[in-house]
Motif scaffolding. Sequence first.
Motif, short mmCIF file in Angstrom:
data_model
loop_
_atom_site.label_atom_id
_atom_site.label_comp_id
_atom_site.label_asym_id
_atom_site.label_seq_id
_atom_site.Cartn_x
_atom_site.Cartn_y
_atom_site.Cartn_z
N LYS A 1 0.71 -1.32 -0.17
CA LYS A 1 0.11 0.15 0.04
C LYS A 1 0.86 1.10 -0.03
O LYS A 1 1.98 1.32 0.50
N ASP A 2 0.26 2.20 -0.59
CA ASP A 2 0.80 3.86 -0.54
C ASP A 2 2.14 3.67 -1.24
O ASP A 2 3.16 4.41 -0.50
N VAL A 3 2.43 3.18 -2.19
CA VAL A 3 3.67 3.29 -3.11
C VAL A 3 3.82 4.63 -3.52
O VAL A 3 2.90 5.02 -4.51
N ALA A 4 4.92 5.37 -3.39
CA ALA A 4 4.83 6.68 -4.01
C ALA A 4 5.60 6.71 -5.33
O ALA A 4 6.42 6.18 -5.69
N TYR A 5 4.73 7.44 -6.33
CA TYR A 5 5.16 6.81 -7.82
C TYR A 5 5.49 8.90 -8.07
O TYR A 5 5.74 8.88 -9.30
N GLY A 6 5.59 9.61 -7.12
CA GLY A 6 5.90 11.07 -7.39
C GLY A 6 6.38 11.81 -6.09
O GLY A 6 6.00 11.28 -4.91
N ALA A 7 6.41 12.91 -5.94
CA ALA A 7 7.00 13.56 -4.85
C ALA A 7 5.74 14.12 -3.83
O ALA A 7 5.96 14.32 -2.93
N ASP A 8 4.60 14.20 -4.68
CA ASP A 8 3.71 14.95 -3.97
C ASP A 8 2.82 13.95 -3.39
O ASP A 8 2.92 12.91 -3.33
N PRO A 9 2.37 14.19 -1.92
CA PRO A 9 1.83 13.16 -0.92
C PRO A 9 0.86 12.62 -1.55
O PRO A 9 0.63 11.07 -0.95
N GLU A 10 0.10 13.07 -2.27
CA GLU A 10 -1.29 12.45 -3.02
C GLU A 10 -0.98 11.43 -4.12
O GLU A 10 -1.64 10.53 -4.63
N GLN A 11 0.40 11.40 -4.65
CA GLN A 11 0.81 10.61 -5.84
C GLN A 11 1.36 9.13 -5.16
O GLN A 11 2.27 8.67 -5.05
N LYS A 12 0.27 8.49 -4.79
CA LYS A 12 0.43 7.10 -4.10
C LYS A 12 -0.33 5.95 -4.91
O LYS A 12 -1.51 6.33 -5.61
N ASN B 1 -3.02 -8.93 -11.92
CA ASN B 1 -2.25 -7.94 -11.34
C ASN B 1 -3.13 -6.64 -11.51
O ASN B 1 -3.43 -6.29 -12.34
N VAL B 2 -3.22 -5.88 -10.45
CA VAL B 2 -3.91 -4.52 -10.29
C VAL B 2 -3.02 -3.64 -9.43
O VAL B 2 -2.43 -3.68 -8.54
N VAL B 3 -3.20 -2.23 -10.11
CA VAL B 3 -2.53 -1.06 -9.58
C VAL B 3 -3.86 -0.28 -9.15
O VAL B 3 -4.70 0.08 -10.09
N ASN B 4 -4.02 0.27 -8.05
CA ASN B 4 -5.25 1.13 -7.55
C ASN B 4 -4.71 2.56 -7.01
O ASN B 4 -3.73 2.48 -6.24
N MET B 5 -4.88 3.28 -7.92
CA MET B 5 -3.72 4.72 -7.60
C MET B 5 -4.61 5.86 -7.44
O MET B 5 -5.87 6.03 -7.67
N ASN B 6 -4.04 6.66 -6.54
CA ASN B 6 -4.57 8.09 -6.22
C ASN B 6 -3.84 9.06 -7.10
O ASN B 6 -2.79 8.79 -7.83
N TYR B 7 -4.48 10.34 -7.33
CA TYR B 7 -3.95 11.47 -8.01
C TYR B 7 -4.12 12.67 -7.48
O TYR B 7 -4.82 12.80 -6.40
N LEU C 1 -3.90 19.29 -13.94
CA LEU C 1 -2.89 18.66 -13.01
C LEU C 1 -3.24 16.97 -12.89
O LEU C 1 -2.39 16.23 -12.87
N ALA C 2 -4.45 16.67 -12.63
CA ALA C 2 -4.88 15.40 -12.40
C ALA C 2 -4.71 14.57 -13.62
O ALA C 2 -4.05 13.23 -13.24
N THR C 3 -4.91 15.16 -14.68
CA THR C 3 -4.89 14.06 -15.81
C THR C 3 -3.18 13.89 -16.14
O THR C 3 -3.17 12.82 -16.70
N GLU C 4 -2.43 14.50 -15.31
CA GLU C 4 -0.94 14.10 -15.58
C GLU C 4 -0.61 12.94 -14.95
O GLU C 4 0.46 12.13 -15.37
N ASP C 5 -1.13 12.66 -13.87
CA ASP C 5 -0.78 11.58 -12.95
C ASP C 5 -0.74 10.19 -13.36
O ASP C 5 -0.05 9.40 -13.08
N THR D 1 1.68 15.92 -24.08
CA THR D 1 2.58 16.08 -22.98
C THR D 1 1.73 16.04 -21.59
O THR D 1 0.89 16.53 -21.66
N PRO D 2 2.30 15.25 -20.60
CA PRO D 2 3.65 14.19 -20.61
C PRO D 2 3.49 12.92 -21.42
O PRO D 2 2.44 12.64 -21.79
#
Length: 302
Positions: A42-53, A101-107, A115-119, A166-167
């Motif tokens: 759970k809560d693997v960081a994919y970016g620097a922002d706290p919500e990018q988990k 395999n499943v990835v369930n993500m926040n943005y 901004l949300a669509t970039e994540d 982009t991105p």
Amino acid sequence: MTNILYYLPLGAALLLTSCAVQLARVPDQTPAQMQAAYRVTKDVAYGADPEQKLDMYLSPTANHLKQKNYTIVFLHGGGYYVSDKTREERYIQPYLKKGLNVVNMNYRIKRGVPLATEDLTYALNFLQANNATYHLDLSRIIVTGFSAGAHIASLVAVTANDPAYTPKLDSGLKIAGVVNFSGPVDGLDVVEKVFMSNDVPVMKAIGVALFPETTDYAPKDYIRKFEPITYFDKNDPPFFIWQGGKDDQVPPVTFEKFVALLKQNPQKNEVLFVPDGQHSPSAAELANAYQAIFEFLDKKVK
């Protein structure tokens, strides 16, 4: 045709053929079997922002699914403003029951659509960069979501082959299909007006926050950049869209042109229109939808 029987851990038997796996025929695992089998982080960081988990659900039996060994990446709804990956797990349960395999993500939320669509792109690029750890099949990605999350999934899928957008997704990543529950594909200006004119404070706040660069309604020319229909072409991946006929948040009128495009190729795309459906599918509607989704993945996604 020779049938091959694989005996999987936890006593679940998966009947495969030498020619093809059919997800619709794969027996569902029980909750106890899923809990014992999956490696969950759970809560693997994919970016620097706290919500990018994101949450990772890694299956020890996914490789047995052969060409149907999709990597499912799900994004929650909430108007780009509320909710969380833990609140809409009913949308990932059917995939977990199949051993995928499943990835369930926040943005990032409360900061607008752009901004949300970039994540999703950042999350997919993170998975690619770290796949020596996760061992996912990233050439068979199914992007899926509900409402705002479905919009993000759809937008990233149709812009993946646009060199100017982009991105950018890293090389080696391939979106094989899209599963969209009630996510905007056109008419974001209509959606903006639905929310901004709403008397419920949180709904109005969602509307105001959709495009924070503007103080009033966003110009159509600006909004068009975030509408999947703007980029749709014949080279996009197959789409499955669930649409409620009584959706009061993403009105059915906003789907009409996009659905017409999808229906030009019924061998590739699937539209499940539920005349009495609301914005969020009921339990029965969701169960029926997943029967159709697994048939879609079996027959229309390569």
